[in-house]
Design a protein around this motif. Structure first.
Motif, PDB file in Angstrom:
ATOM      1  N   VAL A 196      -0.209   9.014 -10.857  1.00 43.25           N
ATOM      2  CA  VAL A 196      -1.658   9.172 -10.930  1.00 43.25           C
ATOM      3  C   VAL A 196      -2.009  10.389 -11.791  1.00 43.25           C
ATOM      4  CG1 VAL A 196      -3.740   9.649  -9.562  1.00 43.25           C
ATOM      5  CG2 VAL A 196      -2.059   7.972  -8.740  1.00 43.25           C
ATOM      6  N   GLY A 197      -1.300  11.500 -11.584  1.00 46.95           N
ATOM      7  CA  GLY A 197      -1.564  12.715 -12.356  1.00 46.95           C
ATOM      8  C   GLY A 197      -1.318  12.552 -13.839  1.00 46.95           C
ATOM      9  N   ALA A 198      -0.275  11.802 -14.201  1.00 49.55           N
ATOM     10  CA  ALA A 198       0.066  11.601 -15.607  1.00 49.55           C
ATOM     11  C   ALA A 198      -0.947  10.710 -16.315  1.00 49.55           C
ATOM     12  CB  ALA A 198       1.463  10.985 -15.723  1.00 49.55           C
ATOM     13  N   CYS A 199      -1.699   9.930 -15.558  1.00 47.52           N
ATOM     14  CA  CYS A 199      -2.602   8.951 -16.169  1.00 47.52           C
ATOM     15  C   CYS A 199      -4.074   9.322 -15.985  1.00 47.52           C
ATOM     16  CB  CYS A 199      -2.321   7.573 -15.585  1.00 47.52           C
ATOM     17  SG  CYS A 199      -0.686   6.974 -16.025  1.00 47.52           S
ATOM     18  N   GLU A 200      -4.347  10.560 -15.624  1.00 45.44           N
ATOM     19  CA  GLU A 200      -5.754  10.980 -15.475  1.00 45.44           C
ATOM     20  C   GLU A 200      -6.287  11.552 -16.758  1.00 45.44           C
ATOM     21  OE1 GLU A 200      -6.754  11.680 -10.945  1.00 45.44           O
ATOM     22  OE2 GLU A 200      -5.721  13.399 -11.813  1.00 45.44           O
ATOM     23  N   GLY A 236      13.201  -0.186 -11.416  1.00 42.44           N
ATOM     24  CA  GLY A 236      14.576  -0.301 -11.904  1.00 42.44           C
ATOM     25  C   GLY A 236      15.339   0.941 -11.480  1.00 42.44           C
ATOM     26  N   ASP A 237      15.838   1.727 -12.451  1.00 50.46           N
ATOM     27  CA  ASP A 237      16.598   2.942 -12.124  1.00 50.46           C
ATOM     28  C   ASP A 237      15.804   4.233 -12.345  1.00 50.46           C
ATOM     29  OD1 ASP A 237      16.493   3.019 -14.883  1.00 50.46           O
ATOM     30  OD2 ASP A 237      18.655   3.168 -15.190  1.00 50.46           O
ATOM     31  N   VAL A 238      14.495   4.121 -12.560  1.00 53.92           N
ATOM     32  CA  VAL A 238      13.642   5.286 -12.810  1.00 53.92           C
ATOM     33  C   VAL A 238      12.751   5.512 -11.600  1.00 53.92           C
ATOM     34  CG1 VAL A 238      11.831   6.243 -14.282  1.00 53.92           C
ATOM     35  CG2 VAL A 238      13.636   4.844 -15.288  1.00 53.92           C
ATOM     36  N   SER A 239      12.638   6.771 -11.156  1.00 56.60           N
ATOM     37  CA  SER A 239      11.778   7.049 -10.005  1.00 56.60           C
ATOM     38  C   SER A 239      10.674   8.036 -10.374  1.00 56.60           C
ATOM     39  CB  SER A 239      12.592   7.599  -8.836  1.00 56.60           C
ATOM     40  OG  SER A 239      13.051   8.899  -9.099  1.00 56.60           O
ATOM     41  N   ARG A 240       9.541   7.841  -9.732  1.00 58.17           N
ATOM     42  CA  ARG A 240       8.383   8.724  -9.845  1.00 58.17           C
ATOM     43  C   ARG A 240       7.661   8.683  -8.503  1.00 58.17           C
ATOM     44  NH1 ARG A 240      10.583   9.312 -14.027  1.00 58.17           N
ATOM     45  NH2 ARG A 240       9.751   9.487 -16.135  1.00 58.17           N
ATOM     46  N   THR A 241       7.016   9.797  -8.133  1.00 59.10           N
ATOM     47  CA  THR A 241       6.150   9.736  -6.963  1.00 59.10           C
ATOM     48  C   THR A 241       4.820   9.144  -7.396  1.00 59.10           C
ATOM     49  OG1 THR A 241       5.162  11.927  -7.240  1.00 59.10           O
ATOM     50  CG2 THR A 241       7.212  11.805  -5.918  1.00 59.10           C
ATOM     51  N   VAL A 242       4.107   8.596  -6.446  1.00 60.99           N
ATOM     52  CA  VAL A 242       2.792   8.041  -6.741  1.00 60.99           C
ATOM     53  C   VAL A 242       1.890   9.135  -7.304  1.00 60.99           C
ATOM     54  CG1 VAL A 242       0.753   6.932  -5.735  1.00 60.99           C
ATOM     55  CG2 VAL A 242       3.048   6.218  -5.023  1.00 60.99           C
ATOM     56  N   GLY A 243       1.974  10.338  -6.745  1.00 60.17           N
ATOM     57  CA  GLY A 243       1.176  11.459  -7.229  1.00 60.17           C
ATOM     58  C   GLY A 243       1.475  11.801  -8.684  1.00 60.17           C
ATOM     59  N   GLU A 244       2.751  11.744  -9.072  1.00 57.67           N
ATOM     60  CA  GLU A 244       3.130  11.986 -10.477  1.00 57.67           C
ATOM     61  C   GLU A 244       2.521  10.932 -11.391  1.00 57.67           C
ATOM     62  OE1 GLU A 244       7.505  14.120 -10.069  1.00 57.67           O
ATOM     63  OE2 GLU A 244       7.389  11.929  -9.980  1.00 57.67           O
ATOM     64  N   MET A 257       0.854  -1.175   0.000  1.00 59.70           N
ATOM     65  CA  MET A 257       0.000   0.000   0.000  1.00 59.70           C
ATOM     66  C   MET A 257       0.898   1.236   0.000  1.00 59.70           C
ATOM     67  SD  MET A 257      -3.096  -1.121  -0.104  1.00 59.70           S
ATOM     68  CE  MET A 257      -4.012   0.377   0.192  1.00 59.70           C
ATOM     69  N   VAL A 258       0.546   2.225  -0.830  1.00 61.89           N
ATOM     70  CA  VAL A 258       1.344   3.440  -0.951  1.00 61.89           C
ATOM     71  C   VAL A 258       0.427   4.659  -0.963  1.00 61.89           C
ATOM     72  CG1 VAL A 258       3.294   2.365  -2.152  1.00 61.89           C
ATOM     73  CG2 VAL A 258       1.376   3.258  -3.488  1.00 61.89           C
ATOM     74  N   THR A 259       1.018   5.815  -0.626  1.00 58.55           N
ATOM     75  CA  THR A 259       0.296   7.089  -0.683  1.00 58.55           C
ATOM     76  C   THR A 259       0.916   7.964  -1.765  1.00 58.55           C
ATOM     77  OG1 THR A 259       1.717   8.119   0.969  1.00 58.55           O
ATOM     78  CG2 THR A 259      -0.247   6.973   1.785  1.00 58.55           C
ATOM     79  N   GLU A 260       0.252   9.045  -2.098  1.00 59.40           N
ATOM     80  CA  GLU A 260       0.659   9.894  -3.222  1.00 59.40           C
ATOM     81  C   GLU A 260       2.036  10.542  -3.052  1.00 59.40           C
ATOM     82  OE1 GLU A 260      -2.067  11.899  -5.468  1.00 59.40           O
ATOM     83  OE2 GLU A 260      -3.405  10.190  -5.391  1.00 59.40           O
ATOM     84  N   VAL A 261       2.523  10.682  -1.837  1.00 57.83           N
ATOM     85  CA  VAL A 261       3.809  11.360  -1.623  1.00 57.83           C
ATOM     86  C   VAL A 261       5.012  10.428  -1.712  1.00 57.83           C
ATOM     87  CG1 VAL A 261       2.766  13.170  -0.215  1.00 57.83           C
ATOM     88  CG2 VAL A 261       3.671  11.128   0.894  1.00 57.83           C
ATOM     89  N   GLU A 262       4.778   9.135  -1.760  1.00 55.52           N
ATOM     90  CA  GLU A 262       5.896   8.189  -1.764  1.00 55.52           C
ATOM     91  C   GLU A 262       6.588   8.128  -3.123  1.00 55.52           C
ATOM     92  OE1 GLU A 262       5.462   4.781   1.210  1.00 55.52           O
ATOM     93  OE2 GLU A 262       3.416   5.143   0.493  1.00 55.52           O
ATOM     94  N   GLU A 263       7.922   7.994  -3.062  1.00 51.94           N
ATOM     95  CA  GLU A 263       8.731   7.877  -4.273  1.00 51.94           C
ATOM     96  C   GLU A 263       8.977   6.408  -4.564  1.00 51.94           C
ATOM     97  OE1 GLU A 263      12.865   9.632  -6.157  1.00 51.94           O
ATOM     98  OE2 GLU A 263      12.630   9.594  -3.987  1.00 51.94           O
ATOM     99  N   ILE A 264       8.659   6.019  -5.802  1.00 54.68           N
ATOM    100  CA  ILE A 264       8.772   4.628  -6.216  1.00 54.68           C
ATOM    101  C   ILE A 264       9.898   4.510  -7.236  1.00 54.68           C
ATOM    102  CG2 ILE A 264       7.525   2.651  -7.192  1.00 54.68           C
ATOM    103  CD1 ILE A 264       6.225   3.884  -4.655  1.00 54.68           C
ATOM    104  N   PHE A 265      10.703   3.459  -7.119  1.00 55.62           N
ATOM    105  CA  PHE A 265      11.768   3.174  -8.085  1.00 55.62           C
ATOM    106  C   PHE A 265      11.386   1.939  -8.893  1.00 55.62           C
ATOM    107  CE2 PHE A 265      13.819   5.741  -4.946  1.00 55.62           C
ATOM    108  CZ  PHE A 265      14.706   6.505  -5.672  1.00 55.62           C
TER     109      PHE A 265
END
Length: 92
Positions: free
Chosen positions: A88-92, A78-86, A68-76
């Motif tokens: 969700v926002g990119a896919c709306e 492989g070697d690419v990172s995005r926040t959960v909020g990024e 379980m994750v929240t919008e502020v968490e940074e996910i990796f």
């Protein structure tokens, strides 16, 4: 298995069939799923990726299967990172 009321499922990976395409050789073609829930609670699932899915500051950077994750968490991915909020926002 964790469950979350589903609002949307976001497919993440290097391949063109994904909702969020990450252009890196370290990202698997079908790397992960993000099940977008209500009230900012989301379920992140690794899809047996080669280089793993990790959450910054969680379990000393160990690979996760699902979490379980929240919008502020940074996910990796492989070697690419995005926040959960990024994501969700990119896919709306």
């Amino acid at each position: 298995m964790l469950t979350v009321p589903c609002r949307k499922i976001i497919k993440i990976g290097r391949g063109y069939g994904n909702d969020l395409i990450l252009d890196s050789g370290a990202v698997s073609t079908q790397h992960a799923l993000l099940i977008v829930g209500h009230d900012g609670q989301h379920l992140l699932i690794d899809r047996n990726s080669a280089n793993g899915t990790r959450i910054a500051g969680v379990d000393d950077g160990a690979r996760i299967n699902q979490k379980m994750v929240t919008e502020v968490e940074e996910i990796f991915f492989g070697d690419v990172s995005r926040t959960v909020g990024e994501i969700v926002g990119a896919c709306e």
